[in-house]
Design an enzyme around this catalytic site. Sequence first.
Site, short mmCIF file in Angstrom:
data_model
loop_
_atom_site.label_atom_id
_atom_site.label_comp_id
_atom_site.label_asym_id
_atom_site.label_seq_id
_atom_site.Cartn_x
_atom_site.Cartn_y
_atom_site.Cartn_z
N TRP A 31 1.66 -42.36 20.31
CA TRP A 31 0.64 -41.93 21.12
C TRP A 31 -0.19 -40.77 20.59
O TRP A 31 0.44 -40.05 19.54
CB TRP A 31 1.30 -41.24 22.49
CG TRP A 31 1.12 -42.05 23.67
CD1 TRP A 31 1.85 -43.01 24.05
CD2 TRP A 31 0.43 -41.70 24.84
NE1 TRP A 31 1.71 -43.70 25.36
CE2 TRP A 31 0.71 -42.53 25.94
CE3 TRP A 31 -0.48 -40.56 24.97
CZ2 TRP A 31 0.08 -42.64 27.04
CZ3 TRP A 31 -1.14 -40.75 26.43
CH2 TRP A 31 -0.89 -41.76 27.37
N PHE A 66 8.31 -39.46 24.06
CA PHE A 66 9.71 -39.45 24.94
C PHE A 66 10.59 -40.35 24.30
O PHE A 66 11.69 -40.32 24.68
CB PHE A 66 9.21 -40.23 26.09
CG PHE A 66 10.13 -39.83 27.53
CD1 PHE A 66 10.75 -38.95 28.22
CD2 PHE A 66 11.04 -41.17 27.68
CE1 PHE A 66 11.55 -38.73 28.83
CE2 PHE A 66 12.08 -40.97 28.44
CZ PHE A 66 12.56 -39.88 29.33
N GLU A 67 10.02 -41.40 23.48
CA GLU A 67 11.03 -42.33 22.78
C GLU A 67 11.50 -41.82 21.41
O GLU A 67 12.37 -42.47 20.96
CB GLU A 67 10.26 -43.54 22.55
CG GLU A 67 10.08 -44.51 23.91
CD GLU A 67 9.04 -43.98 24.79
OE1 GLU A 67 8.05 -43.59 24.26
OE2 GLU A 67 9.47 -44.12 26.08
N CYS A 89 2.78 -35.97 19.29
CA CYS A 89 1.60 -34.95 19.97
C CYS A 89 1.60 -35.28 21.46
O CYS A 89 1.18 -36.45 21.68
CB CYS A 89 0.46 -35.23 19.16
SG CYS A 89 -0.91 -34.21 19.75
N HIS A 97 2.83 -33.76 33.22
CA HIS A 97 3.43 -34.66 32.35
C HIS A 97 4.21 -34.16 31.12
O HIS A 97 5.01 -34.39 30.62
CB HIS A 97 2.75 -36.04 32.06
CG HIS A 97 1.70 -35.85 31.02
ND1 HIS A 97 0.40 -35.37 31.50
CD2 HIS A 97 1.59 -36.03 29.85
CE1 HIS A 97 -0.38 -35.42 30.59
NE2 HIS A 97 0.31 -35.87 29.39
N PHE A 122 12.31 -31.04 15.29
CA PHE A 122 11.35 -31.11 16.40
C PHE A 122 9.81 -30.90 15.86
O PHE A 122 9.50 -29.90 15.40
CB PHE A 122 11.33 -29.92 17.30
CG PHE A 122 10.53 -30.07 18.45
CD1 PHE A 122 11.24 -30.95 19.50
CD2 PHE A 122 9.43 -29.27 18.45
CE1 PHE A 122 10.29 -30.92 20.88
CE2 PHE A 122 8.62 -29.42 19.66
CZ PHE A 122 8.85 -30.00 20.62
N ARG A 136 -3.90 -28.58 13.67
CA ARG A 136 -2.46 -28.64 13.08
C ARG A 136 -2.14 -29.91 12.51
O ARG A 136 -0.68 -29.91 12.01
CB ARG A 136 -1.38 -28.09 14.49
CG ARG A 136 -1.89 -26.69 14.87
CD ARG A 136 -1.53 -26.37 16.29
NE ARG A 136 -1.48 -25.11 16.65
CZ ARG A 136 -2.58 -24.38 17.17
NH1 ARG A 136 -3.62 -25.33 17.09
NH2 ARG A 136 -2.62 -23.38 17.05
#
Length: 171
Positions: A31, A66-67, A89, A97, A122, A136
């Site tokens: 994504w 999320f994965e 990102c 969401h 992370f 960034r």
Amino acid sequence: MASALQNLSQYDEAQIPSAENMSFGIVVADWNATITHALYEGCYDTLIKHGAKPEHIHTMQVPGSFELPVGARILNARHNPDALICLGCVIKGETNHNEYINQAVAQGLTSLSLAAGKAFVFGVLTPNDEQQALDRAGGIHGNKGVEAAVTAIRMAAIKTDKGSGKKKIGF
Ligand code: RBF
């Protein structure tokens, strides 16, 4: 805010341990691929710059942020690297969401780190808009993929450090 004033991707390379004998897993969410693939370039190049061998860097792409935790768990089971780095990102939209995804990823990576006794870094940008993300991912605020790689190297060194004797600490 202090972080708005500096490019945190600039660091003293001499202070970073050699990654020559370390192995890494990098999980990248597709994504917002323009952003995350730029993070990946910065991350991968930084590992190589500090001595990691290409054959000791294992990469996996997952559909979305999320994965990332489950992808990292699979990659860890497959290669048992010294540290893993998760890059994504999640751009804030009209709904919340992003809060659910960010929370789930943060919790998932924390659980994995504590259970495995190694870093699952992370490396997820949580910007309000695309420009903040670009800033960034190789823009005015550096590349957070670089910083994620440096964190992974430092944590991998801590994992194997026997910690004997007094250390010079400080910045
Ligand atoms: N994944 C991201 O990595 N970044 C995003 O900004 C992002 N936005 C999403 C917005 C919505 C409304 C949904 C449903 C999913 C989004 N995802 C995003 C994908 C998510 O991480 C995951 O891949 C999917 O929900 C499938 O589990």
